[in-house]
Structure formats: C-alpha cells, structure tokens
Design a protein around this motif. Sequence first.
Motif, PDB file in Angstrom:
ATOM      1  N   LEU A 621     -24.772 -77.045  40.551  1.00  0.00           N
ATOM      2  CA  LEU A 621     -25.178 -76.358  39.127  1.00  0.00           C
ATOM      3  C   LEU A 621     -24.133 -76.806  38.174  1.00  0.00           C
ATOM      4  O   LEU A 621     -24.527 -76.986  36.897  1.00  0.00           O
ATOM      5  N   GLY A 622     -23.124 -76.474  38.471  1.00  0.00           N
ATOM      6  CA  GLY A 622     -21.798 -76.761  37.336  1.00  0.00           C
ATOM      7  C   GLY A 622     -21.867 -78.126  37.315  1.00  0.00           C
ATOM      8  O   GLY A 622     -21.568 -78.599  35.872  1.00  0.00           O
ATOM      9  N   MET A 623     -21.928 -79.249  38.103  1.00  0.00           N
ATOM     10  CA  MET A 623     -21.991 -80.497  37.717  1.00  0.00           C
ATOM     11  C   MET A 623     -23.140 -80.888  36.982  1.00  0.00           C
ATOM     12  O   MET A 623     -23.171 -81.714  35.817  1.00  0.00           O
ATOM     13  N   VAL A 624     -24.271 -80.408  37.195  1.00  0.00           N
ATOM     14  CA  VAL A 624     -25.748 -80.565  36.472  1.00  0.00           C
ATOM     15  C   VAL A 624     -25.328 -80.134  34.830  1.00  0.00           C
ATOM     16  O   VAL A 624     -25.915 -80.808  34.053  1.00  0.00           O
ATOM     17  N   PHE A 625     -24.703 -78.895  34.766  1.00  0.00           N
ATOM     18  CA  PHE A 625     -24.640 -78.372  33.542  1.00  0.00           C
ATOM     19  C   PHE A 625     -23.563 -79.204  32.648  1.00  0.00           C
ATOM     20  O   PHE A 625     -23.805 -79.578  31.390  1.00  0.00           O
ATOM     21  N   ALA A 631     -24.409 -85.516  28.054  1.00  0.00           N
ATOM     22  CA  ALA A 631     -25.430 -86.141  27.588  1.00  0.00           C
ATOM     23  C   ALA A 631     -26.548 -85.888  26.546  1.00  0.00           C
ATOM     24  O   ALA A 631     -26.707 -86.450  25.497  1.00  0.00           O
ATOM     25  N   TYR A 632     -27.012 -84.612  26.513  1.00  0.00           N
ATOM     26  CA  TYR A 632     -27.577 -84.056  25.337  1.00  0.00           C
ATOM     27  C   TYR A 632     -26.810 -83.703  24.271  1.00  0.00           C
ATOM     28  O   TYR A 632     -27.463 -83.278  23.121  1.00  0.00           O
ATOM     29  N   GLN A 633     -25.453 -83.522  24.512  1.00  0.00           N
ATOM     30  CA  GLN A 633     -24.693 -82.711  23.402  1.00  0.00           C
ATOM     31  C   GLN A 633     -25.093 -81.468  23.108  1.00  0.00           C
ATOM     32  O   GLN A 633     -25.170 -80.944  21.846  1.00  0.00           O
ATOM     33  N   SER A 634     -25.532 -80.757  24.172  1.00  0.00           N
ATOM     34  CA  SER A 634     -26.213 -79.474  23.811  1.00  0.00           C
ATOM     35  C   SER A 634     -25.981 -78.748  25.255  1.00  0.00           C
ATOM     36  O   SER A 634     -26.486 -79.081  26.266  1.00  0.00           O
ATOM     37  N   PHE A 635     -25.289 -77.039  25.011  1.00  0.00           N
ATOM     38  CA  PHE A 635     -25.195 -76.539  26.246  1.00  0.00           C
ATOM     39  C   PHE A 635     -26.660 -76.008  26.369  1.00  0.00           C
ATOM     40  O   PHE A 635     -27.109 -75.623  27.594  1.00  0.00           O
ATOM     41  N   VAL A 636     -27.593 -75.728  25.445  1.00  0.00           N
ATOM     42  CA  VAL A 636     -29.003 -75.133  25.715  1.00  0.00           C
ATOM     43  C   VAL A 636     -29.824 -76.153  26.375  1.00  0.00           C
ATOM     44  O   VAL A 636     -30.464 -75.613  27.493  1.00  0.00           O
ATOM     45  N   LEU A 639     -28.793 -75.658  30.128  1.00  0.00           N
ATOM     46  CA  LEU A 639     -29.354 -74.584  30.451  1.00  0.00           C
ATOM     47  C   LEU A 639     -30.950 -74.763  30.860  1.00  0.00           C
ATOM     48  O   LEU A 639     -31.327 -74.167  31.811  1.00  0.00           O
ATOM     49  N   ILE A 640     -31.684 -75.369  30.089  1.00  0.00           N
ATOM     50  CA  ILE A 640     -33.080 -75.370  30.027  1.00  0.00           C
ATOM     51  C   ILE A 640     -33.321 -76.276  31.228  1.00  0.00           C
ATOM     52  O   ILE A 640     -34.205 -75.991  32.215  1.00  0.00           O
ATOM     53  N   LEU A 641     -32.679 -77.162  31.712  1.00  0.00           N
ATOM     54  CA  LEU A 641     -32.616 -78.152  32.721  1.00  0.00           C
ATOM     55  C   LEU A 641     -32.556 -77.621  34.012  1.00  0.00           C
ATOM     56  O   LEU A 641     -32.809 -77.983  35.138  1.00  0.00           O
ATOM     57  N   MET A 642     -31.417 -76.511  33.727  1.00  0.00           N
ATOM     58  CA  MET A 642     -31.138 -75.835  34.895  1.00  0.00           C
ATOM     59  C   MET A 642     -32.155 -74.609  35.542  1.00  0.00           C
ATOM     60  O   MET A 642     -32.285 -74.263  36.634  1.00  0.00           O
ATOM     61  N   PRO A 770     -35.217 -75.124  20.653  1.00  0.00           N
ATOM     62  CA  PRO A 770     -33.860 -75.263  20.449  1.00  0.00           C
ATOM     63  C   PRO A 770     -33.497 -76.302  19.401  1.00  0.00           C
ATOM     64  O   PRO A 770     -34.355 -77.390  19.384  1.00  0.00           O
ATOM     65  N   LYS A 771     -32.659 -76.521  18.879  1.00  0.00           N
ATOM     66  CA  LYS A 771     -32.289 -77.488  17.589  1.00  0.00           C
ATOM     67  C   LYS A 771     -31.834 -78.802  18.292  1.00  0.00           C
ATOM     68  O   LYS A 771     -32.027 -79.884  17.569  1.00  0.00           O
ATOM     69  N   PHE A 772     -31.379 -78.879  19.614  1.00  0.00           N
ATOM     70  CA  PHE A 772     -31.058 -80.207  20.063  1.00  0.00           C
ATOM     71  C   PHE A 772     -32.237 -81.192  20.253  1.00  0.00           C
ATOM     72  O   PHE A 772     -31.988 -82.539  20.330  1.00  0.00           O
ATOM     73  N   LEU A 773     -33.616 -80.743  20.083  1.00  0.00           N
ATOM     74  CA  LEU A 773     -34.528 -81.660  20.124  1.00  0.00           C
ATOM     75  C   LEU A 773     -34.509 -82.605  19.058  1.00  0.00           C
ATOM     76  O   LEU A 773     -34.935 -83.881  19.348  1.00  0.00           O
TER      77      LEU A 773
END
Length: 780
Positions: A621-625, A631-636, A639-642, A770-773
């Motif tokens: 989980l830590g590695m995925v996060f 990659a997405y330049q976004s913590f959000v 979190l959504i992928l997790m 989310p704004k990263f979209l």
Amino acid sequence: MTRKIASWVVNHRYIVGGIVLLITIFFAFEARMLVVKTVPSDLLPTNHAFMKTHEKYKGLTGGSFKVFLMLQVKEGNIYNKETLEKITRITNGLDAIPGVNHNQIYSIASRKLKNIKIVGDAVIADKLMKHGPFSPSYIKELKEAIRTTPGIFGVWVSKDEKSVFFSAALIEHLIDCKATFKKVSRLVEKESDKNHTIFMAGEPILMGWVNHYQGEMWWIFGFTILLLFGLLYLYFRNLVGVLVPIISTSMAAIWGLGFCGMIGWGLDPLILVIPLLITARALSHTVQLTERYFECYQECKDVKEACIGALASILSPGILGIVTDAAGILFIAVAPIPLIHKLAYVCSFWAFSIIFTTIIFAPLALSFFAPPANIPEIVDTERGWISKLLGIIAMVGFGRSAVVALVLGIILIVFTGVQATKVEIGDIHPGSPLFWEDSNYNIAVDAMNKNFPGTDELYVFVEGDGPTSVESPGFLRILNSFQRYMEKSSLTARTQSVYDLLPSVYRIIYGGHPKWETIPLEKKQSVQIFYRLESNSAPGDFDLYFSRNKDVANVVIWYKNHMGKTLRESIARVKKFVEENKEMLAKEKCTFRLASGTLGMIAATNEAVVDSQLLNMILVLGMVFILCSLAYQSFVAALILMVPLNFANIVTLSVMRGLDIGLNINTLPIVSVGVGVGIDYGIYLLSRLCEEFQAAGGEYSLAVASQAMKTSGKAIFFTATTMVIAVLIWYFLSSMKFQAEMGLLLSIIMFINMVGALVLIPALLYVFKPKFLGRAKLLV
C-alpha cells in the motif's frame, strides 16, 4: 515526452524489436535448465526460533520429513507368519529408499524398538522382533512382548492388533520426492494383497502425489491458455487481435521461465498458478494496447501513426501498473521462507519484463500487420451487449447512483472486514488441504489417525545443565509432569518420552514386582536403569528419546491433525507449562526448547505467514501510494486508486473465510499477487477518465465517464471476465482440491477487482470531483 519516446521506438522498430527478440532467444535457451520440483527445505522459515531448535536436534529425531506406512489386516490379526514376514520386508524396503536416514527407521521389525527381558542373570534390551523364523511359539512370545513392552502397544501396533505402523525419516538435502514416491508406491503395491491393505502418508508422499498430478496440471493450464486465446478471438474477431497478444504473452513467459532457469531455481508445482496470473496480466496490458491501437487507426488511417499514438497513450499508465505489480510481488519476499523468496524474485522480474515484451514490443508487432477490416466495428462504442452493459455501469458511478454505490461499498467493506479478521491462519480441516477428503492421501491419513496416535508429531526438547542430566530422577519427573499436563488437552492423542521406558526396567531388576514399576529417588539407581536399558543396543537406538551424552531429552506429542487451532493451542500449552513451573525447572536447571517434528515446522511456517502478511500489505500500500502520487502528481489520485485495492483485499479475505480456505504458505502468494491485479485496472481507467475529462473541456459529465468506460473499461471488462471464465474451470476439472479452490478464489478475486475499478473509481471522482483530473498530464 511519452510521444517522443513512442515515436523513437516505432521509427526504430527493427533495432528495438531485434534487441527484444535477441534477449528472448537468450532466455529461451536458458529455459531449458528449468526444473519443476519441490525442494522440502525451501518450505521452512530459516530464521524462526523453532527452526534453530530443529536444526540443532534433527540428528536425534530424523527431521520432519518422514514417510509413514500402515499395514492393516482385513481378516484376523497381525500374529501370523505371512503378515510378520511382510512387516519384515516392508521395514527392509523402507531402509532401501534413496535418501533415507538408516538410523531413523521405526517399526516392530526395526532394531530401534526394544524388548526388555532377563537372560540368565542379566537384564538385556533386545530387538523386539526377530526376522524369523516365525514359529507358533515365537509368535506367541512376540504377542506377549508387544502387549507388555512400554511404548509399543497403541503406538506401533494398533489396539485391535490388526494394524502395524512404520516410520522412516529422510535426510533433508537428499530428498527426491518423485523417487521416494515411486519407490514406496512399488513397495506398497508389492506387499498388498486380498488380506493386507497398506496406506502411505507423510510430507514426501504428499509431495509425491502433487507431482503425480503434474500431468493433469499442465493439461489444465494448457486448456486455460487455449480458452483465453479463444475468447480473445471472439472479442476482436480478427487474427491480429489474437496473434499479437499470443506473441507478447509468450515472450513474457519465456523471459520469466528463462530467468528462473538461468539462476538455477526450480518451480514448485503448487505455485505454478502464479506464472499463469502474470501471463494474464501480460494479456491484460496487450489487450489495452491493441484496443487503443484500433482506436488510433480509426482516427488517422495510418498504421505507423496508430502504433505511435497507442504506445504514447499506454506507455505511462502501463509502466506505472507494471512497476507497481512487480514491486508488489517483490514485497512478498518479506516472508522469511526460501520458497517465497524465490517466487518473489522470479515473478517480480517476470512481471517487470512485460514492459519490454508487451508495452514496447506489442506496438512494434502491430506495425508489421495489415489493419483488420473490422476495426470500425471494434471501436464502435455503441454496438454490442458489452457496450450497453458498460453504459449502465457508467450510470451507476454517476449522479445519485454514485452516492448509493459508495454507501453500499462502505457497508460491504464493514461487513466483510469483520469476516476478514476471522480468516484462519494455517489449515482448517484435518488431513491435507491440497487434496479432496476422499483422495488416497487423506484416506490414508484418516486410517492412521483412527488406529494410531497420529502422523502429526510435536517434538519438545528438554535441556539439562550438562552430560547425564537426563539420568537425574528430578529431571525425569519433570518429563512425566509435562507429559501428563499435555495429555489433559483434548487435542493431544498421546505423549512419549524416555520416562515411559524406565519403570518397567526398574521392575524387572527387582524381580518383576509391580511396586517397583516407578522411578528411583537416587541418581545412582537411575544410572543403573539407563545402563540396563542401553545394554545390547547400538549407538543411536534411543536418539528419539535422549542424546547420547544424555544432556537433552525429547518429548514426542502426537496429534490427530495440524489445523491452525491445534498448532496454536499446543504451542501455547507448552509455554504455559513452562511459565507455571519456573521454580521446578530452575531447581533442576532444565530449559524447554520449541519445537521440531511436523507440527513444529508447520507452526513456525504459520507464524512466519502471520508476521509477513501485515508487513507485506503495509509495504504494498505504501509503494502504491508513493508511485501513484508521483505519477499523477496528486495524493488524492493515489488515495482513490487505493480504495478498490483495499476493497479487493478485504473482500478476498472474507471470501476465504466463507470458503473455509486458510492462509498458509501455499495461499499467501496467490492471494497477494491476485489482489494486486486491481491496481492495473484502476490505473488504466483513471488515466482514460483524466484524458476524456480534459478533452471535454474540464467538465466531468456522464458522457466522459461513459466514453472511458466503453474504451479502457471495455478492455478491463473483457480481460477480467475472460480470466474469471478461464480459471473457474479449474474447480470442475482438477483432481487437486487446492488447485480447484484457487481457481474459484481467483475467479472471485478477478471479479472483485473489476467491480472495484469500474464502479468505485468513477463514483469517487463524481462525488469528490478532485482537481487532479484536469492537470494529470503525465499519463496522457
């Protein structure tokens, strides 16, 4: 940036493709060294405290890899010439097994079992049973000896006197499970007849049965692959859509198997399902790329430009998904078990190789084929039942339905989360979980457990303060107290130690009077008993019970099964005895050491699985996060992928609880790798949603969700449902319960991952917006 890389790769397709092909040829050459076999020592956690005890004393006990046989008479009992001759031949046959420890053969015909008797003025410990001739008078004498000699009746001869038990320990580094299985099977076949049935069990026999079904396993895997490619043709309805995935997935398999052969590691038959899962992942990436290629070609009508466009679109999400996959597989190496280590290193390399064999090579392969005529039909997002179904799923993740979907998802996570905490560590049912209850192996184990203390042994070593400590009366009484304490548990079938052998010797010394059937109070007398016990014995005859310098004794505890509950309660009971008797142990300077025997090794393995499961999940989980955040330049975004990843993990554990599948050395890697499939699905769908969102001018509408669902979502739906169908057939075709249950479990895992990606991710995007979209450029 990705466009430039894609252009360079496609424009230099001969160079790049040639390099990939040369590496493939190299690994194909190395794959010839690959061996599919079980290495018993690889199954044990090397650094566990129990293993250190096992290594220290396995010379005394013979280790935990033993062959067990039971000869059963149908009519009459064992006291006849024909049966006793069979017992002798079987004992000698076990002694001829390749890799057997000749000092660890036990049966009533072996030299290890003694009959204490008076010969003239001497008390002698002689062999319990001679090798003939078996006259009526001798048979009568033998019957009396079996009934009166401590540790024989009920342990090596059944209480109804119709069965005899045999045990042969193998030297771990010399074990060849296939050779052992063949040798023992021939012995069983030769000595069985209308009135004698022979059952065989033990870890080498278990692995032998697994190897016996290897042919069936390869047949099922081959059928699964053919079915996958058959479904692929039904999906694309053209040869290009089938040949390119076949080429790329085959190349990935060659890289993985070649790497395994190159470093000299074998594949355990029980983990062959993991390579199949990785092959499925390679297929998933190829389908995504091929689907995107058809879309690009429909737009530009140029093969080369379509290949560049497809590679540019897939490169970043594909590499991200593969790297997270490979790292996730690598992290299962936190389990301190050599088999898991080898699996982690080989399969993480195999997964990583998909970047070159699929992401890079597949568009190059596509560039050499003429575009199929049915591309317009394939890319038409409004045709076919799959598109209609995906349109409905898109509606579920949009508007009020999205809120309902998330609420239902939360409820399901809470409910399944409670069940997930109850998943059993270790085996849940008696016998071996690898085979069905009516299999030859489990029938044999059941027969042995009904007639004898059991095939599952726990060895607990009691160390003294130096040589001859075992001869101390106080030390011996501690052994007796411990045995009686352990026998109070309903799980314990029987215990045995040197203490059980001594009272009868003491009685014989004093003319056979019953009042002397005890342990003396003085060490001088105790030393005399040991001297009489060992008279006429060869060195090592009593190694199972005490060391040759008598500084340590072994208590054998038999159980009817090695279920997780049995293991935990037995180990806890030993520790409780030590805790409650600290003063007595300190007075005699005794130290208890856990543990060896079958149960000791399985208990160590189960504890290693428990300890590594949580750490493995945290690392994954830590590695995925971290990777997804970068990659997405976004913590959000991370979190959504997790969310679907955790959803799949929790639901999978609850399903295991419902199906009565325990978490052990065989299921841990399969579950860990299987659950990680969902991250690929999530990354591809989220990347396409970002792309469609930006193309729509920054408005998250139903059309955006629907378009992403009917393109990338369509490929996800196809690969997931294809794998569900392909592995579900294992449940109906396999003679091995483990393989059948893993087929069912993996089908459920694939389905859960698909649902998590297709429903939860769009719903989360709609609810939280989310704004990263609008700025996730890396993956476009």
